[in-house]
Design a protein around this motif. Structure first.
Motif, PDB file in Angstrom:
ATOM      1  N   ASP A  10     -26.146   3.195  11.253  1.00  0.00           N
ATOM      2  CA  ASP A  10     -26.834   4.426  11.611  1.00  0.00           C
ATOM      3  C   ASP A  10     -28.089   4.490  10.738  1.00  0.00           C
ATOM      4  O   ASP A  10     -28.194   3.804   9.720  1.00  0.00           O
ATOM      5  CB  ASP A  10     -25.908   5.614  11.344  1.00  0.00           C
ATOM      6  N   GLY A 181     -21.758   4.399   9.272  1.00  0.00           N
ATOM      7  CA  GLY A 181     -22.438   5.663   9.497  1.00  0.00           C
ATOM      8  C   GLY A 181     -21.933   6.779   8.616  1.00  0.00           C
ATOM      9  O   GLY A 181     -20.930   6.642   7.911  1.00  0.00           O
ATOM     10  N   ASP A 186     -21.025   8.621  14.599  1.00  0.00           N
ATOM     11  CA  ASP A 186     -21.211   7.189  14.323  1.00  0.00           C
ATOM     12  C   ASP A 186     -19.883   6.446  14.401  1.00  0.00           C
ATOM     13  O   ASP A 186     -19.768   5.398  15.042  1.00  0.00           O
ATOM     14  CB  ASP A 186     -21.800   6.976  12.924  1.00  0.00           C
TER      15      ASP A 186
END
Length: 236
Positions: A10, A181, A186
């Motif tokens: 991410d 993430g 995520d």
């Protein structure tokens, strides 16, 4: 868990520290868009989950994992005279100039991961253009084999599309991918795609909010090499 041969990051809250990158920028944006109206500024801040007194996003802020389109829908009711497309274009252009603060020293970390033979990518719910601009400004754009935003044609997280597209683009099976993430979006995207997941705490969520979806919770991405060593990922 199978052998990890690719890592998908991410962007906001993972590669870049979320609060240090976006809080000051957001405060300036709210002030500009409120056009001198304290009430409008407060309404916009509340819609975005932004604490004006602390100048920080609240942990539950919809901005943390939302797309630009999501942010536009939240802000538009408080901005008479703006259209959705105009506001979206404005936010996309403005965000490309936001001063990103890396969570760790990215250059050496990414070079070390690439030296293991790992494919590297970025999957963000930001738009692709500002994501590319921010990675370029940080000097790490060329470190990534794949960069996708919510508007890149693969959908947005928590859907699995970006993760699956990364696996296909790099010739990996989804089970070989580690999705890293800072939000539940995520991690849910990674799990939906059949990838492994790792959470980091450089966003707004705490470990307790992420641990049920994460194979591991790390303080930041600087802890990835040691974790990958434990997994035997890549060639050390």
């Amino acid at each position: 868990m199978g052998k990890i041969s690719a890592v998908l990051f991410d962007k906001d809250g993972t590669l870049f520290d979320f609060q240090r990158s976006w809080a000051g920028w957001a405060l300036d944006l709210l002030t500009e868009l409120s056009d001198g109206s304290p009430a409008r500024r407060a309404a916009l801040a509340d819609a975005l989950g932004f604490d004006l007194c602390a100048a920080r996003f609240r942990p539950e802020s919809p901005v943390v994992a939302g797309t630009t389109d999501d942010v536009v829908r939240l802000m538009l009711p408080y901005l008479p005279g703006w259209t959705g497309p105009a506001l979206g274009a404005y936010l996309t252009e403005a965000s490309a100039q936001a001063p990103m603060v890396p969570a760790v020293d990215l250059g050496p970390l990414l070079a070390g991961l690439a030296a293991r033979g790992l494919a590297l990518g970025v999957a963000t719910n930001d738009a692709e253009a500002p994501a590319l601009a921010q990675l370029e400004a940080a000097g790490v754009r060329r470190a990534f084999d794949f960069v996708a935003g919510f508007d890149s044609g693969h959908g947005a997280k928590p859907g699995p599309g970006q993760v699956l597209a990364f696996a296909e683009a790099t010739g990996r099976r989804p089970a070989e991918v580690l999705m890293v993430g800072d939000s539940r979006f995520d991690l849910a995207a990674g799990r939906a795609a059949g990838a492994s997941t790792a959470a980091v705490l450089t966003g707004t969520a705490c470990a307790e909010e992420l641990c049920d979806l994460a194979g591991v919770v790390l303080p930041d991405i600087g802890a990835l090499p040691a974790y990958l060593d434990r997994l035997g990922a890549g060639a050390a």
